[in-house]
Motif scaffolding. Structure first.
Motif, mmCIF file in Angstrom:
data_model
loop_
_atom_site.group_PDB
_atom_site.id
_atom_site.type_symbol
_atom_site.label_atom_id
_atom_site.label_comp_id
_atom_site.label_asym_id
_atom_site.label_seq_id
_atom_site.Cartn_x
_atom_site.Cartn_y
_atom_site.Cartn_z
ATOM 1 N N HIS B 229 0.854 -1.197 0.000
ATOM 2 C CA HIS B 229 0.000 0.000 0.000
ATOM 3 C C HIS B 229 0.883 1.237 0.000
ATOM 4 C CE1 HIS B 229 -3.724 -2.205 0.749
ATOM 5 N NE2 HIS B 229 -2.999 -2.985 1.547
ATOM 6 N N TYR B 230 0.572 2.174 -0.880
ATOM 7 C CA TYR B 230 1.380 3.403 -0.984
ATOM 8 C C TYR B 230 0.490 4.628 -0.980
ATOM 9 C CZ TYR B 230 5.926 1.355 -1.983
ATOM 10 O OH TYR B 230 7.112 0.719 -1.865
ATOM 11 N N ARG B 231 1.013 5.699 -0.390
ATOM 12 C CA ARG B 231 0.434 7.044 -0.581
ATOM 13 C C ARG B 231 1.563 7.906 -1.134
ATOM 14 N NH1 ARG B 231 -4.004 9.108 2.118
ATOM 15 N NH2 ARG B 231 -2.900 10.984 2.749
ATOM 16 N N ILE B 232 1.370 8.440 -2.312
ATOM 17 C CA ILE B 232 2.445 9.175 -2.992
ATOM 18 C C ILE B 232 1.945 10.566 -3.370
ATOM 19 C CG2 ILE B 232 3.938 9.202 -5.035
ATOM 20 C CD1 ILE B 232 3.466 6.033 -4.900
ATOM 21 N N GLN B 276 9.851 -3.117 -2.432
ATOM 22 C CA GLN B 276 9.658 -1.861 -1.723
ATOM 23 C C GLN B 276 10.913 -0.981 -1.870
ATOM 24 O OE1 GLN B 276 9.055 -2.213 2.480
ATOM 25 N NE2 GLN B 276 7.399 -0.716 2.483
ATOM 26 N N ASN B 277 12.127 -1.616 -1.737
ATOM 27 C CA ASN B 277 13.379 -0.880 -1.906
ATOM 28 C C ASN B 277 13.474 -0.262 -3.293
ATOM 29 O OD1 ASN B 277 14.204 -1.494 0.619
ATOM 30 N ND2 ASN B 277 15.485 -3.245 0.014
ATOM 31 N N GLN B 278 13.179 -1.114 -4.299
ATOM 32 C CA GLN B 278 13.308 -0.631 -5.672
ATOM 33 C C GLN B 278 12.338 0.504 -5.961
ATOM 34 O OE1 GLN B 278 12.999 -3.919 -8.371
ATOM 35 N NE2 GLN B 278 14.651 -5.049 -7.344
ATOM 36 N N LEU B 279 11.101 0.358 -5.409
ATOM 37 C CA LEU B 279 10.102 1.403 -5.638
ATOM 38 C C LEU B 279 10.527 2.717 -4.994
ATOM 39 C CD1 LEU B 279 6.726 -0.516 -5.178
ATOM 40 C CD2 LEU B 279 7.535 0.590 -7.254
ATOM 41 N N PHE B 280 11.192 2.603 -3.832
ATOM 42 C CA PHE B 280 11.657 3.811 -3.148
ATOM 43 C C PHE B 280 12.582 4.611 -4.056
ATOM 44 C CE2 PHE B 280 15.053 5.847 -0.732
ATOM 45 C CZ PHE B 280 14.319 6.742 0.024
ATOM 46 N N MET B 288 9.101 12.046 -6.583
ATOM 47 C CA MET B 288 7.741 11.862 -6.047
ATOM 48 C C MET B 288 7.871 11.405 -4.598
ATOM 49 S SD MET B 288 5.978 9.690 -9.054
ATOM 50 C CE MET B 288 5.831 10.281 -10.713
ATOM 51 N N PRO B 289 7.487 12.262 -3.668
ATOM 52 C CA PRO B 289 7.646 11.890 -2.250
ATOM 53 C C PRO B 289 6.677 10.765 -1.852
ATOM 54 C CG PRO B 289 7.265 14.233 -2.515
ATOM 55 C CD PRO B 289 6.955 13.614 -3.818
ATOM 56 N N ILE B 290 7.231 9.759 -1.156
ATOM 57 C CA ILE B 290 6.381 8.682 -0.625
ATOM 58 C C ILE B 290 5.912 9.103 0.761
ATOM 59 C CG2 ILE B 290 6.313 6.265 0.103
ATOM 60 C CD1 ILE B 290 8.512 5.716 -1.949
ATOM 61 N N LEU B 291 4.613 9.238 0.938
ATOM 62 C CA LEU B 291 4.090 9.677 2.227
ATOM 63 C C LEU B 291 3.888 8.501 3.174
ATOM 64 C CD1 LEU B 291 1.379 12.206 0.994
ATOM 65 C CD2 LEU B 291 3.728 12.665 1.625
ATOM 66 N N GLU B 292 3.589 7.385 2.565
ATOM 67 C CA GLU B 292 3.252 6.233 3.403
ATOM 68 C C GLU B 292 3.500 4.974 2.579
ATOM 69 O OE1 GLU B 292 -0.579 6.947 5.361
ATOM 70 O OE2 GLU B 292 -0.785 4.767 5.370
ATOM 71 N N SER B 293 4.018 3.929 3.229
ATOM 72 C CA SER B 293 4.259 2.685 2.507
ATOM 73 C C SER B 293 4.126 1.534 3.490
ATOM 74 C CB SER B 293 5.662 2.725 1.896
ATOM 75 O OG SER B 293 6.179 1.430 1.791
#
Lengths: 288, 313
Positions: B229-232, B276-280, B288-293
């Motif tokens: 789950h992501y919030r971007i 998750q690492n790669q997506l970061f 694009m700042p990741i707000l939540e993961s």
């Protein structure tokens, strides 16, 4: 069948049901025996003792109330109906075990004529043939009460309906004597019976239209018969109710000292009929 | 061999079993899997001849359960959901009664019962009244009853319900040991249980057979997937652009949460932490700042529940 018979018999004696049944039966019969035979000096237990001890028939409700409803409620019947034994054999095994308990009562009653003999005159052959017929009569009631117990999951409901049925069968002939023997009384009675039959059909098939149709058709048939031949209805209700109690068919044995084969055949047919009904009830429930 | 064809059962208006057909071959352990009320017990009750089907047939070793019930039932041992035990009998008396019902040779009964008691580990309670036994022991006595006369087919309805973890393991071992001589069918609403002991799983949902396969094939199909789950802080189209480049992602779903933020649900069968690492780094490259993961590991159970839950739509 023998396995079920043995298990049921052991269960009846382990759970006290059989002891209570035998003890109560002997107590009530003992009172009658004391009054009619020992005090008033009747030389036979057939009449009046056996004849008037029909109050004991209430006890058959206690004897039969446990087996089928309890198994159904606790789901033990899953063992029986998934084992390689037919339902008829299962029911017969149970039925014969209950008859055996009643047979113990008969054996105990069979000592009474010997008591009378030791005191003077006794009518052994009359008493023992009467006891045989009386045993079959008891077996008829066991079959009827067992059939009733197969209809319900509740032991209490089974016992109450069995009690009411025994009461209706044994006492209605007496109660119907207070009714007038005018034809229209019988007409009303028969229409009521037709309505009750319709109601039973409704309850059994869960189909109100079918039950209603049966009730209406039977009532109309009675009405048509009444219009065209009302003489048939003179005291007809009393006659029918008089034929109802199975114990009335004992009279040839205990009063006229006859070995009446018709009575024996009648009792055996009733037993067969109600054992068959019990099997059908169980089968119907499994296949609906 | 068991052959079930087009089995349907109505309770009044309610269709409990809906046109189920399958064939089971000898010497395997089969698992009926489905949520409560899916029709497992009803199917088993019909297969054992306890109740009749509205339509359809069941054949056990070539005998139709309706037409030749006694021959067919002689091949079945059944442990229902509630073990059918007479409370007022001792374990020995009960097993002897069952052996007589199943027509075991009179001379062999004693030895036969002793053998089964040892197998189910109830020898030490054999003289006790059943009403004084604990739930675990009752279950084992019920199983012993099903084993009496060693029928070809043994049907167990939720055999481990109400047991403690140790007893569950023992019960599973016991069931596995039956594989050599019997065909075993057991039901459960717990996937792990079925996948632990069964060779083939049949999934039943809302009275229908929705799957019939080996556990390996099923878990491949159902997948050991996880959800990220992501919030971007970016618009959903540009987030989708980034996600498209990843082969590990089997499915994703992006929705705008408000004007500036996108919420994503990403399904993968690969290692979720690695992804998750790669997506970061990928999102960082695009500024694009990741707000939540977060990672949600989905068990087989969840997917099974989803599968059985969604079939009514």
């Amino acid at each position: 069948m023998i396995a079920i018979y043995k298990r049921e018999l052991r269960s009846l004696f382990n759970s006290m049901t059989a002891y209570i049944f035998i003890a109560m039966y002997m107590l009530i019969f003992g009172i009658y025996f004391r009054i009619y035979n020992l005090s008033q000096g009747a030389t036979s237990i057939a009449y009046p003792t056996l004849y008037y001890s029909y109050i004991c028939f209430f006890l058959f409700a206690i004897l039969t109330m446990k087996s089928l409803p309890e198994e159904r409620k606790e789901k033990i019947d899953q063992l029986l109906y998934t084992s390689p034994v037919s339902v008829t054999r299962i029911v017969l095994g149970k039925y014969l075990s209950m008859c055996t308990v009643f047979f113990v009562v008969i054996l105990l009653l069979a000592t009474c004529p010997l008591v009378l003999k030791s005191l003077g005159i006794a009518m052994l052959s009359v008493d023992y043939t009467s006891l045989l017929a009386y045993f079959l009569l008891g077996c008829v009631y066991i079959a009827i009460c067992m059939f009733i117990s197969s209809l319900t999951e509740s032991q209490i409901i089974s016992a109450i309906i069995s009690l009411v049925t025994v009461f209706v069968l044994e006492y209605f002939s007496g109660l119907s004597g207070v009714l007038s023997d005018k034809p229209y009384v019988s007409l009303v009675g028969f229409i009521l019976i037709a309505a009750v039959i319709g109601l039973i059909c409704w309850l059994l098939t869960r189909n109100p239209v079918f039950g209603f149709t049966v009730g209406i058709v039977l009532s109309l048939a009675v009405l048509v018969l009444y219009i065209f031949k009302s003489s048939l209805f003179n005291g007809a209700l009393q006659k029918i109710f008089g034929m109802l109690p199975p114990s009335n068919y004992l009279i040839n044995f205990i009063y006229y000292y006859m070995f009446d084969i018709r009575t024996i055949v009648y009792y055996l047919s009733l037993i067969g009929l109600f054992v068959f009904f019990t099997v059908q009830t169980i089968q119907k429930r499994r296949y609906s | 061999m068991i052959k079930v064809s087009n089995l349907t059962k109505y309770y009044g208006q309610h269709k409990a079993v809906d046109d189920i057909s399958f064939e089971l071959s000898d010497g395997k352990i089969y698992g009926f899997l489905g949520p409560n009320g899916a029709g497992k017990s009803t199917t088993m009750n019909i297969m054992t001849g306890y109740i009749g089907a509205t339509s359809g047939t069941v054949e056990i070793n070539g005998y139709n359960i309706m037409e030749e019930p006694e021959k067919a039932k002689a091949n079945i041992g059944y442990l229902p959901e509630i073990p059918p035990l007479y409370q007022d009998m001792t374990v020995n008396e009960y097993l002897k009664f069952v052996a007589e019902l199943k027509k075991v040779n009179k001379k062999e009964i004693k030895e036969h019962i002793a053998q089964i008691e040892e197998q189910t580990k109830i020898s030490d309670v054999s003289e006790r009244l059943i009403k004084h036994l604990s739930k675990g022991y009752r279950q084992r006595v019920g199983l012993a009853g099903a084993l009496v006369s060693y029928p070809d087919v043994i049907i167990l309805d939720e055999p481990t319900v109400g047991l403690d973890p140790k007893q569950i393991n023992e019960m599973r071992e016991l069931i596995s040991s039956l594989r050599e001589k019997h065909t075993v069918i057991l039901s459960s609403h717990i996937l792990q249980e079925v996948s632990a002991v069964c060779d083939v799983i049949l999934i039943i949902s809302h009275g229908k057979l929705v799957a019939n396969d080996t556990p390996e094939r099923l878990s491949e199909n159902m997948g050991n997937s996880s959800v990220l789950h992501y919030r971007i802080k970016a618009d959903s189209d540009s987030v989708s652009e980034v996600l498209k480049n990843f082969e590990e992602i089997s499915k994703f779903d992006c929705k705008p949460d408000n004007e500036a933020v996108t919420v994503c649900e990403i399904e993968t069968t690969a290692d979720p932490e690695e992804l998750q690492n790669q997506l970061f780094f990928a999102f960082a490259d695009q500024r694009m700042p990741i707000l939540e993961s977060s990672i949600e590991t989905r068990t087989l159970e969840d997917i099974f529940l989803q599968l059985t839950g969604s079939t009514d739509n």
